[in-house]
Design a protein around this motif. Structure first.
Motif, PDB file in Angstrom:
ATOM      1  N   THR A  53     -16.086   5.858  -5.246  1.00  0.00           N
ATOM      2  CA  THR A  53     -14.837   5.413  -4.651  1.00  0.00           C
ATOM      3  C   THR A  53     -14.378   6.436  -3.620  1.00  0.00           C
ATOM      4  N   ALA A  54     -13.401   6.033  -2.817  1.00  0.00           N
ATOM      5  CA  ALA A  54     -12.802   6.927  -1.842  1.00  0.00           C
ATOM      6  C   ALA A  54     -11.303   6.952  -2.090  1.00  0.00           C
ATOM      7  N   THR A  55     -10.763   8.128  -2.342  1.00  0.00           N
ATOM      8  CA  THR A  55      -9.342   8.267  -2.610  1.00  0.00           C
ATOM      9  C   THR A  55      -8.741   9.298  -1.665  1.00  0.00           C
ATOM     10  N   LEU A  56      -7.432   9.409  -1.678  1.00  0.00           N
ATOM     11  CA  LEU A  56      -6.714  10.322  -0.801  1.00  0.00           C
ATOM     12  C   LEU A  56      -5.976  11.352  -1.633  1.00  0.00           C
ATOM     13  N   ASN A  57      -6.062  12.610  -1.208  1.00  0.00           N
ATOM     14  CA  ASN A  57      -5.470  13.725  -1.943  1.00  0.00           C
ATOM     15  C   ASN A  57      -4.401  14.355  -1.064  1.00  0.00           C
ATOM     16  N   LEU A  58      -3.227  13.761  -1.069  1.00  0.00           N
ATOM     17  CA  LEU A  58      -2.132  14.210  -0.222  1.00  0.00           C
ATOM     18  C   LEU A  58      -1.531  15.502  -0.764  1.00  0.00           C
ATOM     19  N   ARG A  59      -1.464  16.526   0.089  1.00  0.00           N
ATOM     20  CA  ARG A  59      -0.920  17.855  -0.255  1.00  0.00           C
ATOM     21  C   ARG A  59      -1.730  18.573  -1.326  1.00  0.00           C
ATOM     22  N   GLY A  60      -2.886  18.039  -1.711  1.00  0.00           N
ATOM     23  CA  GLY A  60      -3.721  18.723  -2.688  1.00  0.00           C
ATOM     24  C   GLY A  60      -3.286  18.541  -4.124  1.00  0.00           C
ATOM     25  N   PHE A  61      -2.353  17.605  -4.389  1.00  0.00           N
ATOM     26  CA  PHE A  61      -1.849  17.396  -5.749  1.00  0.00           C
ATOM     27  C   PHE A  61      -2.679  16.382  -6.524  1.00  0.00           C
ATOM     28  N   GLY A  62      -3.687  15.801  -5.922  1.00  0.00           N
ATOM     29  CA  GLY A  62      -4.524  14.837  -6.615  1.00  0.00           C
ATOM     30  C   GLY A  62      -4.241  13.415  -6.182  1.00  0.00           C
ATOM     31  N   ALA A  63      -5.283  12.581  -6.228  1.00  0.00           N
ATOM     32  CA  ALA A  63      -5.172  11.204  -5.752  1.00  0.00           C
ATOM     33  C   ALA A  63      -4.198  10.387  -6.570  1.00  0.00           C
ATOM     34  N   GLN A  64      -3.978  10.735  -7.839  1.00  0.00           N
ATOM     35  CA  GLN A  64      -3.084   9.958  -8.688  1.00  0.00           C
ATOM     36  C   GLN A  64      -1.626  10.227  -8.378  1.00  0.00           C
ATOM     37  N   ARG A  65      -1.326  11.162  -7.476  1.00  0.00           N
ATOM     38  CA  ARG A  65       0.066  11.523  -7.209  1.00  0.00           C
ATOM     39  C   ARG A  65       0.524  11.083  -5.821  1.00  0.00           C
ATOM     40  N   ASN A  66      -0.235  10.226  -5.165  1.00  0.00           N
ATOM     41  CA  ASN A  66       0.273   9.566  -3.976  1.00  0.00           C
ATOM     42  C   ASN A  66       0.018   8.073  -4.102  1.00  0.00           C
TER      43      ASN A  66
END
Length: 1019
Positions: free
Chosen positions: A103-116
């Motif tokens: 899968t491809a996910t996004l890691n906004l601010r480095g807090f993890g993909a589950q937090r955006n």
């Protein structure tokens, strides 16, 4: 802080570019060029309220469709992960050769993909699994009109998961005509191809009352193995001492062993990279045998070992020649198995995707709309042959062994005391002294079984339907210009994983022993497992993952009433969400009787939440000296979860915007956000994984930390005294661990502050600049015990130093070797254990101006945009019960901090358009970082290792340059192309800290120069 910012920015081109140009900014009003022509702008608010210029206090970055084309990206995440607000995710995208993965996910601010939170057209999209993240591979790049990145906690506006912000993909919904796009991508080193085809058809109907759009995509990405990439990727590189003459920052050097009592540097060597790999090797590595003359041996065993040629054996044990007849001491790194060549660097992908959208105006007050999505994604992962590791029973008269080795096993059998129980998978066997069975620890690479392969097929279906429209006014002074939007969405993701290359641990043990006096089926001494042996132990596996999401929501917005400075805007609504997921592993993975791909227990559960929310924006002052407009805004959301650890929770935000003049606008916001635990964090069954980590009880631990206090804890937690700080305690750079859910975990909470200024100077038409400070503080972070495997190890052995602590109790070791290796693991289940905090400044701007030269001087212009982030702080608190134990990770990389978190990251694009021709150059920058083995103790005031004793402790700044072009051959016909990383820069190389491929493949370019060429036909 200001001095630090100034000095850091002065390096590369950050300060100059940021202040002169700094991209992706919003514009308050449409800026103009030097001749007065209006420049097209995009106004986004990060709010459900109707836009009123810069009344939105929340920073929002916008990536338009042109950026996707100019980058040559066929997968959406490739563009966004280059943006400075995002940090790489190891198990993400085309370089994620892991299971689960693909899968491809996004890691906004480095807090993890589950937090955006990921939205499409302002609504939640499909979730991929129990972690409830969205697979960006399901977003159709060809339909994207723009992508809005709302940074900062947005739970009050958009709901749970928006801790660090929201990524909203806005699709083209009023398309007319036919558009065909064909594109080919390839890299310069392997020339592996990626084919991409998009066909979009749309049009109006019913005299313009309706519009329908259908888009089809086909993607075929070829696989690239590390063998194909060669050079820095071929070997499994690890840290070690090498000869000074062979030292290299990116290639293996010649191993050098300093004389006893001397360090590597004192003996004239250099700390560098060695060609290492796994200690579990095709010829077998056998440990758990006492060393000659040690306190755990005896004269008879000593004599047997000497006779078998093992008098000089060390902690690494012994191995065999290819015939399996001669034993000798095992060596490192000479005998280590190179895991790398067959591992995928880029995983192959085939994707079919269908998207359909339509809307119809039933009358002036009712518009119905629908969205439908179907995608079929097939990705393959390929890994080196599996290894098997642990204590096993052997017949002392094993016919495959020489007489001297049979005598070694016989003496081991006679030396046993009491009853020894060996657990292998689902089976247990016992042995006592003199019963003809001996226990030896086996580390065997099962190359005869073949490569491990996982084929993951993921099908995603999503349907959305709703009604929106205008309700008019209740009265002239109250509730005016009312608009409504009510919708329902249903999404389902189903994934089937087919695996080959697994082995049954219990079958392995059973076939090591003689049955009825016959020779054992398995000969594991040397590379001598027969076809019959492979058939006896090899197993496949089929695992199924399903995830469902339903959302029903209704929203009402408009003007509540008027104040002297203008109307008060409001938005209010209700939302109901249902998330469910289950993971059904194969029986072998479920039972744990598997070696190869990671075993795990079933996962299943659901969450339901009912919410009410509201948002308001009120003008305070307007059209006064130095106050063109002053507004205040606020939002709230009450969420009621069906979870005993959550219940009812509030989120809220307050903020304001002050337009001093048309040129200067200040904005600020405080947001209190929450994230409820997802299905995986609540109900995830125990699952096995292997992560890069350093065992404090092994020789891999920094020399300065190999203290008497640490030794005492090592022995108390199961490491034999003779093995402490030896190479045998950690034979691989990765360590097995078990993680899983906890139904009692509660919410995460965060407070976010943003303060910024936006400049649109009339003196420089076409220029827009924004500078925003952000500060996000997350508490109660749902994480594995101790904040993860490496943190748990550090807390046990370096901080708490008590074998009875929960951190030490989580670690189980092989009683013979002291290794944390199957079937002995570190168990790190979920809890609201830690905290995360980050702060910094985003710089963004764009500038467009016309020129009087070019193909068509009357139609010649430059577009310059830039986007930079300066990260001042990135701090994790692994366990909030120990608030003084913090990991200050800004500017660092490593097994604790993970992917590089540079102080500076950004990019600048310059595009020249003249007539039918467009030329563009982009500069991408990733700042220098230093290993966390050095930075973390330094920042805590602890003992700091000498940088000379560390391998590649600093990764230099990376500068990448990209070129692209487009040319309109005729009306509706365009060719385009370009090259990424035109100077063919290799990624910086790390040794034992690398999570894969000897580098951080999710952060740096790993393919060298890549090229693309495409054509677009529209009519």
């Amino acid at each position: 802080m200001s001095n630090k910012l100034y000095l850091t920015a002065a390096s590369p081109i950050a300060l100059a570019v940021s202040l002169l140009l700094p991209a992706l900014a919003q514009a308050q009003t449409a800026p103009t060029t030097s001749d007065g022509a209006e420049v097209e702008t995009i106004v986004v608010t990060g709010s459900r309220l109707a836009s009123r210029g810069f009344s939105a206090p929340t920073p929002v970055s916008v990536v338009d469709a042109e950026e996707f084309k100019q980058s040559g990206a066929v997968n959406v995440e490739q563009v966004l992960n280059n943006a400075p607000q995002f940090i790489g995710s190891q198990n993400n995208g085309p370089t994620a050769n892991t299971v689960p993965g693909g899968t491809a996910t996004l890691n906004l601010r480095g807090f993890g993909a589950q937090r955006n939170l990921v939205l499409v057209n302002g609504r939640r999209f499909a979730i991929a699994g129990a972690d409830q993240t969205t697979d960006i591979n399901t977003i159709p790049a060809s339909l994207i009109r723009q992508t809005e990145v709302v940074t900062g906690g947005s739970s009050a506006v958009y709901g749970s998961d928006a801790i660090t912000g929201v990524v909203n993909f806005v699709l083209r919904q009023d398309f007319e005509g036919v558009e065909l796009n064909v594109q080919e991508n390839w890299d310069s080193h392997t020339t592996t191809r990626t084919h991409n085809i998009d066909l979009t058809v749309g049009g109006n109907f019913a005299d313009g009352k309706g519009n329908a759009v259908v888009s089809v995509n086909y993607l075929d990405r070829g696989a690239i193995s590390r063998r194909m990439r060669g050079n820095w990727a071929y070997d499994s590189l690890s840290d070690g001492c090498v000869t000074a003459a062979s030292f290299s920052k990116s290639k293996a050097g010649t191993p050098f062993s300093p004389p006893s009592g001397q360090t590597c540097a004192q003996a004239g060597g250099r700390q560098g990279l060695i060609a290492g790999g796994s200690g579990d090797i095709p010829n077998g590595r056998f440990t758990g045998v006492p060393l000659v003359g040690s306190s755990t041996s005896n004269p008879a065993l000593d004599a047997a070992l000497v006779a078998a040629g093992l008098g000089g054996m060390g902690s690494r044990g012994f191995t065999f020649n290819d015939t399996g007849t001669t034993a000798r001491p095992a060596l490192t790194p000479q005998d280590d198995f190179n895991l790398s060549p067959d591992n995928y660097l880029i995983i192959p992908q085939k994707r079919w995707m269908l998207n359909a959208m339509g809307h119809y105006d039933f009358n002036s007050k009712v518009t119905g709309y629908v969205e439908a999505h179907y995608s079929n994604n097939v990705v393959d992962m390929q890994l080196a042959p599996t290894n098997i590791n642990g204590p096993f029973l052997f017949n002392v008269n094993n016919p495959y062994l020489s007489a001297p080795m049979q005598e070694v096993l016989r003496q081991l059998d006679l030396k046993e005391t009491g009853t020894t129980t060996v657990t292998t998978g689902t089976a247990t066997r016992t042995t006592v002294a003199g019963d003809g069975l001996a226990v030896i620890n086996v580390g065997r690479r099962l190359r005869e079984v073949g490569l491990r392969r996982n084929n993951a097929e993921r099908n995603v279906f999503r349907f959305a339907a709703g009604f929106r429209g205008d309700l008019g006014d209740v009265s002239e002074s109250f509730l005016r210009d009312l608009k409504y939007d009510a919708y329902y969405t249903f999404a389902r993701t189903s994934e089937t994983d087919h695996q080959d290359g697994n082995v049954s641990r219990s079958r392995f043990q059973a076939n090591l022993l003689s049955v009825g006096g016959a020779a054992p089926v398995l000969n594991v001494f040397g590379p001598n497992i027969s076809a019959a042996g492979v058939q006896a132990i090899a197993i496949g596996a089929t695992n199924i993952t399903e995830a469902k999401q339903q959302v029903a929501a209704a929203n009402l917005s408009g003007e509540a009433f008027s104040l002297p400075a203008g109307p008060v805007d409001f938005s209010a609504g209700l939302e109901w969400r249902y998330n469910a997921a289950k993971y059904i592993p194969d029986e072998f993975l479920r039972s744990g009787d598997v070696v190869g791909f990671n075993p795990g227990l079933p996962t299943g559960g659901s969450t339901i939440v009912k919410e009410v929310y509201g948002e308001i924006r009120a003008p305070i002052l307007a059209d006064l000296p130095f106050i063109k407009n002053l507004t205040a805004n606020g939002a709230f959301r009450y969420s009621d979860y069906n979870l005993k650890g959550v219940g009812g929770v509030w989120t809220y935000s307050v903020g304001g915007a002050w337009a001093v003049t048309s040129d200067v606008n200040f904005r600020g916001q405080f947001q209190h956000a929450i994230r409820a635990p997802n299905v995986g964090e609540l109900y995830g069954g125990l699952a096995q994984s292997f992560d890069a980590a350093t065992d404090p009880c092994s020789s891999r631990a920094p020399t300065a930390q190999q203290t008497a206090a640490v030794r005492a804890v090592c022995e108390a937690t199961g490491v034999p005294a003779a093995q402490v700080f030896s190479a045998g305690v950690q034979s691989n750079t990765i360590i097995g661990n078990l993680s899983g859910g906890n139904p009692n975990v509660g919410i995460e909470e965060s407070d976010t502050y943003t303060v910024g200024v936006v400049l649109t100077p009339r003196a420089v038409p076409g220029l827009a600049v924004s500078v925003d400070y952000f500060n996000i503080d997350l508490t109660g972070a749902i994480s594995q015990l101790g904040g993860g495997l490496n943190n748990t190890l550090n807390l046990c052995y370096y901080i708490v130093q008590s074998a009875s602590s929960e951190f030490c109790q989580a670690i189980k070791r092989n009683p013979v070797t002291g290794e944390i290796a199957p079937p002995y693991y570190a168990t790190v289940t979920n809890a609201n254990t830690g905290g995360l905090k980050t702060a910094g400044v985003d710089f963004a701007a764009n500038y467009r101006f016309k020129t009087d030269f070019g193909w068509l001087p009357d139609d010649s212009a430059f577009d310059i945009s830039t986007n930079w982030t300066w990260t001042d702080e990135f701090t994790s608190t692994p366990v909030q019960a120990f608030p003084n134990i913090k990991n200050y990770c800004v500017g660092a990389f490593g097994t604790t901090c993970g992917q590089p978190i540079p102080e500076w990251k950004g990019g600048t694009r310059i595009t020249w358009r003249t007539g039918p021709l467009s030329l563009s150059v982009k500069h991408r920058f990733i700042g220098a970082v230093t290993t966390d083995k050095y930075l973390l103790p330094k920042r805590l005031g602890n003992t700091v290792p000498d940088l000379a004793t560390l391998t590649n402790p600093k990764l230099p700044a990376q500068n990448y340059f990209d070129l692209s072009f487009s040319y309109d051959l005729s009306n509706g016909v365009q060719v385009y192309g370009g090259a990424q990383n035109i100077f063919d820069r290799d990624p910086p190389i790390v040794g034992s800290a690398a999570p894969g491929a000897n580098t951080y493949a999710a952060t740096y370019d790993v393919l060298g120069t890549t090229m693309f060429l495409g054509g677009r036909l529209r009519f």
